[in-house]
Design a protein around this motif. Structure first.
Motif, mmCIF file in Angstrom:
data_model
loop_
_atom_site.group_PDB
_atom_site.id
_atom_site.type_symbol
_atom_site.label_atom_id
_atom_site.label_comp_id
_atom_site.label_asym_id
_atom_site.label_seq_id
_atom_site.Cartn_x
_atom_site.Cartn_y
_atom_site.Cartn_z
ATOM 1 N N LEU A 17 4.608 56.373 1.015
ATOM 2 C CA LEU A 17 4.809 54.920 1.080
ATOM 3 C C LEU A 17 5.685 54.605 2.278
ATOM 4 O O LEU A 17 6.614 55.344 2.574
ATOM 5 C CB LEU A 17 5.506 54.421 -0.195
ATOM 6 N N ALA A 28 3.809 48.970 4.161
ATOM 7 C CA ALA A 28 2.929 48.825 2.997
ATOM 8 C C ALA A 28 3.624 48.063 1.871
ATOM 9 O O ALA A 28 3.025 47.208 1.217
ATOM 10 C CB ALA A 28 2.465 50.191 2.509
ATOM 11 N N ARG A 49 3.889 44.423 2.810
ATOM 12 C CA ARG A 49 2.601 43.753 2.600
ATOM 13 C C ARG A 49 2.419 43.410 1.124
ATOM 14 O O ARG A 49 1.960 42.317 0.787
ATOM 15 C CB ARG A 49 1.444 44.629 3.084
ATOM 16 N N THR A 57 8.389 43.155 7.452
ATOM 17 C CA THR A 57 9.116 44.382 7.100
ATOM 18 C C THR A 57 10.626 44.173 7.121
ATOM 19 O O THR A 57 11.326 44.629 6.220
ATOM 20 C CB THR A 57 8.730 45.556 8.030
#
Length: 168
Positions: free
Chosen positions: A37, A41, A44, A50
């Motif tokens: 991970l 991701a 999102r 981020t």
């Protein structure tokens, strides 16, 4: 006005939505801790950039996404290591870590003993305890950084989040 009411504030609909999005990312970590991970991701999944995600996650949960993932992995590794038929290497790989050395070092830092010594201990007292309670009783806790520099850094990290890769 009482002290409790003086500091109470109303949570906006936007803040509630952000909490729901952060919870979605945290649930993803809880569910998918064994796969690679990264912050992108997770961001999102939380419908955030981020940097904003990293700042908001830490402000909400008190630790970085990486620290949260590491805690989940070590928590699961401890459960696996309580069984005689699982080796340290198997536990390491099962929780998504790719480096046995890094896994062992982080496990030792968080738990306070090596994975091998943890595995060798007598865990029979937990045999009759339901899994959900055993998990709570053995949950690793992140060690707070209480040095002056660490406290100052935590304040800066809440304002400035860097990009992290959440691997092992």
């Amino acid at each position: 006005m009482s002290a409790t009411h003086r500091y109470a504030r109303i949570v906006t609909p936007e803040e509630l939505a952000n909490l729901a999005h952060l919870r979605r990312a945290r649930d993803l970590i809880d569910r998918e801790y064994a796969r690679p991970l990264d912050v992108a991701a997770l961001a999102r999944a939380a419908l955030m950039s981020t940097a904003h995600f990293s700042r908001q996650f830490r402000a909400t949960y008190g630790e970085t996404p990486y620290a949260y993932l590491t805690t989940r992995r070590i928590e699961r590794a401890k459960a696996l290591l309580r069984h005689d038929d699982v080796s340290v290497t198997e536990a390491c790989l099962a929780v998504g870590c790719t480096s046995l050395g890094s896994f062992s070092a982080r496990f030792t830092e968080v738990v306070g003993e090596t994975p091998t010594s943890y595995r060798a201990r007598d865990h029979s007292t937990l045999a009759s305890v339901p899994g959900c309670l055993a998990r709570d009783l053995t949950r690793p806790a992140s060690k707070p950084n209480t040095s002056r520099k660490g406290v100052e850094q935590e304040g800066r990290n809440a304002r400035h989040a860097g990009s992290l890769v959440l691997g092992a």
